[in-house]
Write a protein that holds these residues in place. Sequence first.
Motif, short mmCIF file in Angstrom:
data_model
loop_
_atom_site.label_atom_id
_atom_site.label_comp_id
_atom_site.label_asym_id
_atom_site.label_seq_id
_atom_site.Cartn_x
_atom_site.Cartn_y
_atom_site.Cartn_z
N SER A 189 0.32 -0.81 -0.08
CA SER A 189 -0.03 -0.28 0.62
C SER A 189 0.60 1.29 -0.24
O SER A 189 1.89 1.24 0.60
N ARG A 190 0.40 1.89 -0.99
CA ARG A 190 1.10 3.66 -0.36
C ARG A 190 0.61 4.62 0.49
O ARG A 190 1.49 5.31 0.76
N GLY A 191 -0.66 4.36 1.21
CA GLY A 191 -0.77 5.13 2.06
C GLY A 191 -1.39 3.94 3.13
O GLY A 191 -1.72 3.07 3.34
N GLY A 192 -2.18 4.79 4.41
CA GLY A 192 -2.09 3.83 5.54
C GLY A 192 -1.68 3.35 6.58
O GLY A 192 -0.13 2.96 6.48
N ALA A 193 -1.91 2.96 7.53
CA ALA A 193 -1.05 2.07 8.94
C ALA A 193 -0.27 1.32 8.10
O ALA A 193 0.61 0.58 8.95
N GLU A 194 -0.96 0.56 7.41
CA GLU A 194 0.35 -0.83 6.46
C GLU A 194 0.23 -0.57 5.66
O GLU A 194 1.25 -0.98 4.79
N LYS A 195 1.58 1.23 4.93
CA LYS A 195 2.66 1.14 4.16
C LYS A 195 3.52 0.09 4.15
O LYS A 195 4.30 0.41 3.60
N PHE A 196 4.03 0.24 5.05
CA PHE A 196 5.14 -0.35 5.70
C PHE A 196 5.67 -2.27 5.69
O PHE A 196 5.97 -2.46 5.77
N HIS A 197 4.30 -2.21 5.79
CA HIS A 197 3.88 -3.73 5.33
C HIS A 197 4.47 -5.04 4.36
O HIS A 197 4.14 -3.99 3.44
N SER A 198 5.50 -5.77 4.64
CA SER A 198 5.35 -6.34 3.02
C SER A 198 4.58 -6.26 2.16
O SER A 198 3.66 -7.24 2.56
N ALA A 199 4.77 -6.67 1.26
CA ALA A 199 3.92 -7.48 -0.08
C ALA A 199 4.79 -7.98 -0.72
O ALA A 199 5.68 -7.88 -1.12
N MET A 200 4.25 -8.68 -1.62
CA MET A 200 4.86 -9.72 -2.96
C MET A 200 5.27 -8.79 -4.21
O MET A 200 6.43 -9.43 -4.22
N VAL A 201 4.30 -7.51 -3.92
CA VAL A 201 4.80 -6.60 -4.98
C VAL A 201 5.40 -5.39 -4.09
O VAL A 201 4.64 -4.96 -3.93
N PRO A 202 6.82 -5.04 -3.59
CA PRO A 202 7.20 -4.17 -3.30
C PRO A 202 6.85 -2.77 -3.66
O PRO A 202 6.23 -2.56 -4.98
N HIS A 203 7.35 -1.66 -2.75
CA HIS A 203 7.15 -0.17 -3.51
C HIS A 203 8.27 0.25 -4.11
O HIS A 203 7.52 0.62 -5.68
N GLY A 204 9.17 -0.87 -4.67
CA GLY A 204 9.91 -0.69 -5.77
C GLY A 204 9.58 -1.35 -6.76
O GLY A 204 10.35 -1.50 -7.95
N GLY A 205 8.21 -2.42 -7.08
CA GLY A 205 7.89 -2.80 -7.96
C GLY A 205 8.97 -4.38 -7.84
O GLY A 205 9.29 -4.87 -7.33
N PRO A 206 8.35 -4.80 -9.13
CA PRO A 206 9.18 -5.96 -9.54
C PRO A 206 10.78 -6.61 -9.32
O PRO A 206 11.03 -7.90 -10.06
N GLU A 207 11.57 -4.92 -9.70
CA GLU A 207 12.53 -5.09 -9.60
C GLU A 207 12.71 -5.29 -8.26
O GLU A 207 14.31 -5.00 -8.12
N THR A 208 12.77 -6.27 -7.00
CA THR A 208 13.14 -6.28 -6.19
C THR A 208 13.72 -7.85 -5.82
O THR A 208 13.00 -8.24 -6.13
N ARG A 209 14.23 -8.05 -4.47
CA ARG A 209 14.73 -9.13 -4.54
C ARG A 209 12.93 -9.97 -3.61
O ARG A 209 12.89 -11.31 -4.54
N ILE A 210 12.16 -9.12 -3.09
CA ILE A 210 10.96 -9.65 -2.77
C ILE A 210 9.86 -10.80 -3.67
O ILE A 210 9.13 -11.69 -3.55
N PHE A 211 9.83 -10.05 -4.66
CA PHE A 211 9.04 -10.09 -5.79
C PHE A 211 9.95 -11.33 -6.50
O PHE A 211 9.24 -12.26 -7.28
N ARG A 212 11.46 -11.47 -7.00
CA ARG A 212 12.14 -12.42 -7.81
C ARG A 212 11.92 -13.64 -6.80
O ARG A 212 11.18 -14.57 -7.48
#
Length: 651
Positions: free
Chosen positions: A372-395
């Motif tokens: 999420s971009r905003g809200g209480a859980e914006k720093f909770h990780s996700a499959m597609v992070p703020h950095g987009g698909p070119e990230t370790r998490i998405f890989r």
Amino acid sequence: MTYGQGEFGTRAEQPGGPARLAHFYDRLDSIAYGGDYNPEQWGPETHAEDAELMRVAGVNLATVGIFSWAKSEPAPGAYDFGWLDGHLDRLADAGVAVCLATMTASPPAWLARLHPETLPMTADGTRLHPGSRQHWCPSSPVFRQYATRLVEQLAKRYAGHPALALWHIGNEFGCHISRHCHCEVSTAAFRRWLRARYGTLDALNSAWSTDFWSQRYGDWEEIHTPRTAPSFRNPTQQLDYLRFSSDELLECYRAEKAVLDAVTPGVPVTTNFVPVAKTLDLFTWAREMDVVSYDSYPDPHDPDSVHEAAFSYDVMRGLRDGQPWLLMEQAPSAVNWRTRNGRKQPGRMRLDSWQAVAHGADSVLFFQWRQSRGGAEKFHSAMVPHGGPETRIFREATALGAELAAHPELLGSVPERAEAALLLDWPNWWALEQDAHPSADARMLDAAHAHHRPLYDASVPCDVVPVDRDWSAYKLLLVPNLYSVSQETADRLHTYVSSGGTLLMSYFSGITDEHDRVHLGGYPAPFRELLGLRVEEFEPLPEGGALRFGGGGEGTLWSEELALEGAAPILTYADGRPAATRNPYGTGHAWYLGTRPDPVTMRAILDRARLDAGIRAPDLPVGTQVRTRITADGRRVAIRLDHREGTVTVS
């Protein structure tokens, strides 16, 4: 693969599994993979990218609509599902099944404005307000009316939608309002619940021991929820209020489920439980669910979190007697709600996911798909992070999706039945941790972990079972701190041991009945004959205190002065007093721990008890576990989990 009726081990007809689970499983080709999808937070360009990235990541299940009430009903009765139609159509076209939420976890602001009486109230009379989530009184008929009306509209609209695989009621019941509501509506509901439980005031006064402190009631209207009081509140009143709170939240779930069952009788229903806590009686709840779902958030900073997750997964598997369950939420990396939110190191997400599958999960889902971009859980990780698909998490997420898809045989496979079980009872948990006890250090979850851990370390599977389950198939039964126990359950434990079972029970057990009244006749009265001993006196230890054992090691937290009445000591303190015992009873044996041994000693005792019961452990390196699942065609699939650095060699 098919899920037809009458085939043991098939996905539709596992023990306790209703046939309509076939509707869910028929939409999957392998372990369900994906997570919470919240398209209402994004625009069309992002939606198009989501579809492509889901394909890349191997997503085959998305949970949709958890917090969408305000979007779908922006004003009372003004329903707008148009925004959702296109998303579900797009997911169906992409081959992604949907777990559709009933949207009732967080009511819209207009409900609180129009009906402030629906807001919950704390024990000191503080009214809680909107601006967070779960801001509703579980007993409120107004809230239930609006919630079920929304659910009916939702169910009618999407009853035949090709994406719909599973219904998701609410979200994390009891996470925020498990015991918060003490308003007049809740008080009236509590009185009705008590009338149904006891029938008469005389019966209630007896159960609550109200002759103590002049608490006797002469009218039902004199009874309130356990609100803030000058001193200790009546313990049985508190215990019954916890029972009531679990039941009242369950009534909210049942109200929505009744609508779904009427409109979409062929679609299974679930809700997601929070990490194992004492808020809800999960064994009671699980009977109302087609499949159990769980949210798992082990702390990357806590070295014991891997074991704690394993214990929780064993609880989930035990809720419906071995039926596979769904991992509804986990974090790809960090969460947002701890004081310090550590990230998962490379590879940890994969290991955590496979651990859940090894312990019986048929899904690996995340909160959430896109960060999420905003809200209480914006720093909770996700499959597609703020950095987009070119990230370790998405890989890593993409690699894990491919790996799970490569093992379709695991979907619906049955976890192998364990030879050992641990007894867990929520009413006992509630009673054990009340105030005015000998020590605040007698904590249920802590005790359960201490008993489960030695078997986990030895890679010996252990089911977690309720007090009303048939235990006869288990060779070893662990019973930590069964403080509150009915005579019926005590008698069943006698039968289990006399028929050849091995029991290991720990201190502060058999003390009170189900109404928190002391069993008379000397502690632990219901188990004196079974254990072959009498507890003369409790001796809880001071903070940080310990008692040395004669052969090394120490007892912590608690000790008891034991008088042996047939039992033999298997562990003594340095002064020669018995600390742990073993007693033959019928054709079985009952072990008793009068203290909490240090972890090394605890492992040694559990190893002895396990061998006493005839349970062997595999020869594996430290930090390695193996769990087995049995496929529909009878194949055994072993999953090995390595929780340490470096290379290991196993046979």
